[in-house]
Design a protein around this motif. Sequence first.
Motif, PDB file in Angstrom:
ATOM      1  N   GLU A  51       0.841  -1.198   0.000  1.00 35.18           N
ATOM      2  CA  GLU A  51       0.000   0.000   0.000  1.00 35.18           C
ATOM      3  C   GLU A  51       0.879   1.252   0.000  1.00 35.18           C
ATOM      4  OE1 GLU A  51      -2.854  -0.556   3.149  1.00 35.18           O
ATOM      5  OE2 GLU A  51      -3.915  -2.104   2.019  1.00 35.18           O
ATOM      6  N   ASP A  52       0.831   2.106   1.043  1.00 38.06           N
ATOM      7  CA  ASP A  52       1.588   3.362   0.994  1.00 38.06           C
ATOM      8  C   ASP A  52       2.922   3.311   1.720  1.00 38.06           C
ATOM      9  OD1 ASP A  52       0.648   3.201   3.589  1.00 38.06           O
ATOM     10  OD2 ASP A  52      -0.031   5.284   3.686  1.00 38.06           O
ATOM     11  N   ALA A  53       3.293   2.151   2.262  1.00 41.53           N
ATOM     12  CA  ALA A  53       4.463   2.089   3.141  1.00 41.53           C
ATOM     13  C   ALA A  53       5.492   1.047   2.696  1.00 41.53           C
ATOM     14  CB  ALA A  53       4.031   1.786   4.570  1.00 41.53           C
ATOM     15  N   ILE A  54       6.723   1.286   3.103  1.00 44.73           N
ATOM     16  CA  ILE A  54       7.798   0.320   2.907  1.00 44.73           C
ATOM     17  C   ILE A  54       7.704  -0.739   4.002  1.00 44.73           C
ATOM     18  CG2 ILE A  54      10.308  -0.014   2.898  1.00 44.73           C
ATOM     19  CD1 ILE A  54      10.517   2.912   1.895  1.00 44.73           C
ATOM     20  N   VAL A  55       7.732  -1.988   3.612  1.00 44.54           N
ATOM     21  CA  VAL A  55       7.651  -3.105   4.564  1.00 44.54           C
ATOM     22  C   VAL A  55       9.039  -3.585   4.957  1.00 44.54           C
ATOM     23  CG1 VAL A  55       6.873  -5.488   4.885  1.00 44.54           C
ATOM     24  CG2 VAL A  55       5.398  -3.826   3.723  1.00 44.54           C
ATOM     25  N   ALA A  56       9.920  -3.687   3.961  1.00 46.61           N
ATOM     26  CA  ALA A  56      11.271  -4.197   4.225  1.00 46.61           C
ATOM     27  C   ALA A  56      12.209  -3.749   3.119  1.00 46.61           C
ATOM     28  CB  ALA A  56      11.264  -5.721   4.325  1.00 46.61           C
ATOM     29  N   VAL A  57      13.487  -3.625   3.474  1.00 44.57           N
ATOM     30  CA  VAL A  57      14.552  -3.309   2.525  1.00 44.57           C
ATOM     31  C   VAL A  57      15.724  -4.222   2.851  1.00 44.57           C
ATOM     32  CG1 VAL A  57      16.086  -1.531   1.623  1.00 44.57           C
ATOM     33  CG2 VAL A  57      13.823  -0.883   2.475  1.00 44.57           C
ATOM     34  N   GLY A  58      16.279  -4.860   1.827  1.00 45.15           N
ATOM     35  CA  GLY A  58      17.394  -5.760   2.103  1.00 45.15           C
ATOM     36  C   GLY A  58      17.909  -6.415   0.843  1.00 45.15           C
ATOM     37  N   ASP A  59      18.518  -7.585   1.015  1.00 41.08           N
ATOM     38  CA  ASP A  59      19.077  -8.287  -0.138  1.00 41.08           C
ATOM     39  C   ASP A  59      18.023  -9.205  -0.759  1.00 41.08           C
ATOM     40  OD1 ASP A  59      18.968 -10.638   1.399  1.00 41.08           O
ATOM     41  OD2 ASP A  59      21.028 -10.376   2.107  1.00 41.08           O
ATOM     42  N   GLU A  60      18.439  -9.986  -1.754  1.00 39.87           N
ATOM     43  CA  GLU A  60      17.495 -10.791  -2.526  1.00 39.87           C
ATOM     44  C   GLU A  60      16.838 -11.906  -1.722  1.00 39.87           C
ATOM     45  OE1 GLU A  60      19.579 -12.738  -5.727  1.00 39.87           O
ATOM     46  OE2 GLU A  60      21.393 -12.877  -4.526  1.00 39.87           O
ATOM     47  N   SER A  61      17.325 -12.175  -0.530  1.00 39.01           N
ATOM     48  CA  SER A  61      16.690 -13.197   0.305  1.00 39.01           C
ATOM     49  C   SER A  61      15.260 -12.807   0.680  1.00 39.01           C
ATOM     50  CB  SER A  61      17.512 -13.452   1.572  1.00 39.01           C
ATOM     51  OG  SER A  61      17.541 -12.304   2.406  1.00 39.01           O
ATOM     52  N   LEU A  62      14.944 -11.516   0.613  1.00 38.73           N
ATOM     53  CA  LEU A  62      13.585 -11.079   0.917  1.00 38.73           C
ATOM     54  C   LEU A  62      12.568 -11.676  -0.058  1.00 38.73           C
ATOM     55  CD1 LEU A  62      14.087  -7.269   1.726  1.00 38.73           C
ATOM     56  CD2 LEU A  62      13.406  -9.060   3.331  1.00 38.73           C
ATOM     57  N   LEU A  63      13.017 -12.059  -1.244  1.00 43.41           N
ATOM     58  CA  LEU A  63      12.107 -12.626  -2.238  1.00 43.41           C
ATOM     59  C   LEU A  63      11.576 -13.984  -1.816  1.00 43.41           C
ATOM     60  CD1 LEU A  63      14.064 -11.630  -5.477  1.00 43.41           C
ATOM     61  CD2 LEU A  63      12.077 -10.488  -4.474  1.00 43.41           C
ATOM     62  N   LYS A  64      12.213 -14.614  -0.835  1.00 46.74           N
ATOM     63  CA  LYS A  64      11.702 -15.877  -0.292  1.00 46.74           C
ATOM     64  C   LYS A  64      10.526 -15.644   0.657  1.00 46.74           C
ATOM     65  CE  LYS A  64      16.272 -18.067  -0.431  1.00 46.74           C
ATOM     66  NZ  LYS A  64      17.363 -18.676   0.389  1.00 46.74           N
ATOM     67  N   THR A  65      10.468 -14.440   1.198  1.00 52.70           N
ATOM     68  CA  THR A  65       9.461 -14.123   2.211  1.00 52.70           C
ATOM     69  C   THR A  65       8.247 -13.406   1.635  1.00 52.70           C
ATOM     70  OG1 THR A  65      11.259 -13.894   3.809  1.00 52.70           O
ATOM     71  CG2 THR A  65       9.122 -12.995   4.455  1.00 52.70           C
ATOM     72  N   TYR A  66       8.466 -12.634   0.562  1.00 50.46           N
ATOM     73  CA  TYR A  66       7.384 -11.803   0.030  1.00 50.46           C
ATOM     74  C   TYR A  66       7.128 -12.126  -1.441  1.00 50.46           C
ATOM     75  CZ  TYR A  66       8.214  -9.057   4.242  1.00 50.46           C
ATOM     76  OH  TYR A  66       8.357  -8.665   5.545  1.00 50.46           O
ATOM     77  N   THR A  67       5.888 -11.959  -1.843  1.00 52.31           N
ATOM     78  CA  THR A  67       5.513 -12.134  -3.245  1.00 52.31           C
ATOM     79  C   THR A  67       4.536 -11.031  -3.635  1.00 52.31           C
ATOM     80  OG1 THR A  67       4.658 -13.705  -4.888  1.00 52.31           O
ATOM     81  CG2 THR A  67       3.531 -13.634  -2.758  1.00 52.31           C
ATOM     82  N   SER A  68       4.438 -10.767  -4.933  1.00 54.04           N
ATOM     83  CA  SER A  68       3.534  -9.731  -5.411  1.00 54.04           C
ATOM     84  C   SER A  68       3.190  -9.970  -6.871  1.00 54.04           C
ATOM     85  CB  SER A  68       4.181  -8.342  -5.261  1.00 54.04           C
ATOM     86  OG  SER A  68       3.323  -7.335  -5.762  1.00 54.04           O
ATOM     87  N   LYS A  69       2.006  -9.514  -7.255  1.00 52.12           N
ATOM     88  CA  LYS A  69       1.635  -9.546  -8.666  1.00 52.12           C
ATOM     89  C   LYS A  69       2.361  -8.451  -9.448  1.00 52.12           C
ATOM     90  CE  LYS A  69      -3.027 -11.304  -7.721  1.00 52.12           C
ATOM     91  NZ  LYS A  69      -4.500 -11.003  -7.791  1.00 52.12           N
TER      92      LYS A  69
END
Length: 475
Positions: A54-72
């Motif tokens: 939505e309007d906020a940043i949830v997390a910032v980091g390296d590519e390992s975050l792609l294991k935790t989050y997904t998006s269309k």
Amino acid sequence: MNSKLKSAIALALLGVSSLSYAQTDVSLIIKNGQVLTMNSQKEVYDNGVVIINEDAIVAVGDESLLKTYTSKNIIDAENGIVMPGMINTHNHLPMIAFRGLGEEGIENRLFAYFFPLEAKKLNRNVIYQATRLGTLDLAQSGVTTYADMYYHVDEMAKATKEIGLRAVLGETVIKFPVVDAKDPFGGIEYAKPFIEQYKNDPLITPALAPHAVYTVSEAKFKEIDLLSAKYDIPVLVHVSEFGNESERIEGNTDKLSPIEWLDSIGVLNDRMVLAHTIHIDDEDIALVKKSGAGIAYNPMANAKGATGIAPAWDMYKLDIPMGLGTDGPMSSNQVDLWRTLSYAANMQRLKHNDRTIMIPEQVIELATIGGARALHMDDEIGSLEANKKADVIIVETQSANMRPSYDPYATLVYQANPSNVVTTIVNGDLVMQDRVMKNVDTDDIHQAIDKIESDIAAFAKELAKEAIKSPSLMK
């Protein structure tokens, strides 16, 4: 152990395993970029990821975050620089309608040319249409927040929200009649309904903008201060742009400096944003530091106007909240910050005869989190951190002017230009993607400006012939 029990345990373990790999769905992911966070540690992720919901940043980091989050919605930054949106801390954006005028060597440009031009040609429609052009220019160049002092700020707010940018809009208060106020200092009354309308807006921060210490009386400064305190809104003001302001302050028999005068009447505080602050000394700087006021440093406009070089490096070393501004489009002729970045560094190096100061990392700090601090908005914007508003830009690094790119800060300060900005995100919304504006018809904006230009051109040419005869007030 019987077979039914074994099966139940296996199913339970499978459920736990599945849960451990479940991904959280979010509204937008940016991947494969060099992420400059501009947080307190200045963390950089070379193969970084920014997670937005939505309007906020949830997390910032390296590519390992792609294991935790997904998006269309996933944006591939293609090895570009991902950074906080830039913040222009001082502008008069609707003056973009007059950009390029008054360049005939007019000494008294403000009073003999700017003000008469505004008096004759400004109206609601010009301010609205010019703000549309100005915010288009800002969005295309990676500025996501701007602070402004002008008139008919309700029209500016409408245009700014159409584009999708964030803004601090200060209604100008000045001692003579202007386009939106028939009475001297009428901007105070004009501002009140505007403040009520936008005080809780997600993109627009209402503000008050007393023009300068020599155009606003002590009584009106105090009235503005009380209104600012009531609504907890910023006060934007020009201070010490010119060397003779002390002599021009009404009733200043003690010849206090503008900073000292503001302090003496009790209005210098942490709601103020001081534009320019060129002609100030160590005592003035100490008062600014004590007050918590923010500084808008406008090096390119000050160089063009030959008004001087602000002691920005001295204030930076004291950790005074400071950001970068362009001033109005007739002052630097720019609203984006790209050329201002190099001016910010080079003018200080020239002033101090020291090429080691104001390094690129520090300049990008001024353009992002520094600007947020100056506007007293650093709890919401200015850096890429969890829980802050998602104001993000992507700067491509594949064009010839961006190669090679050994140091992203140096690349941004000394190589980049507005056309290198490919994506602009404000409040989690895509304002521009792959150089395509999302919210407006750009052809419609340009057609409106064509009409305004046709109306202004002849009058401006004749005005310049008279204005050039007027001596500078500095003399």
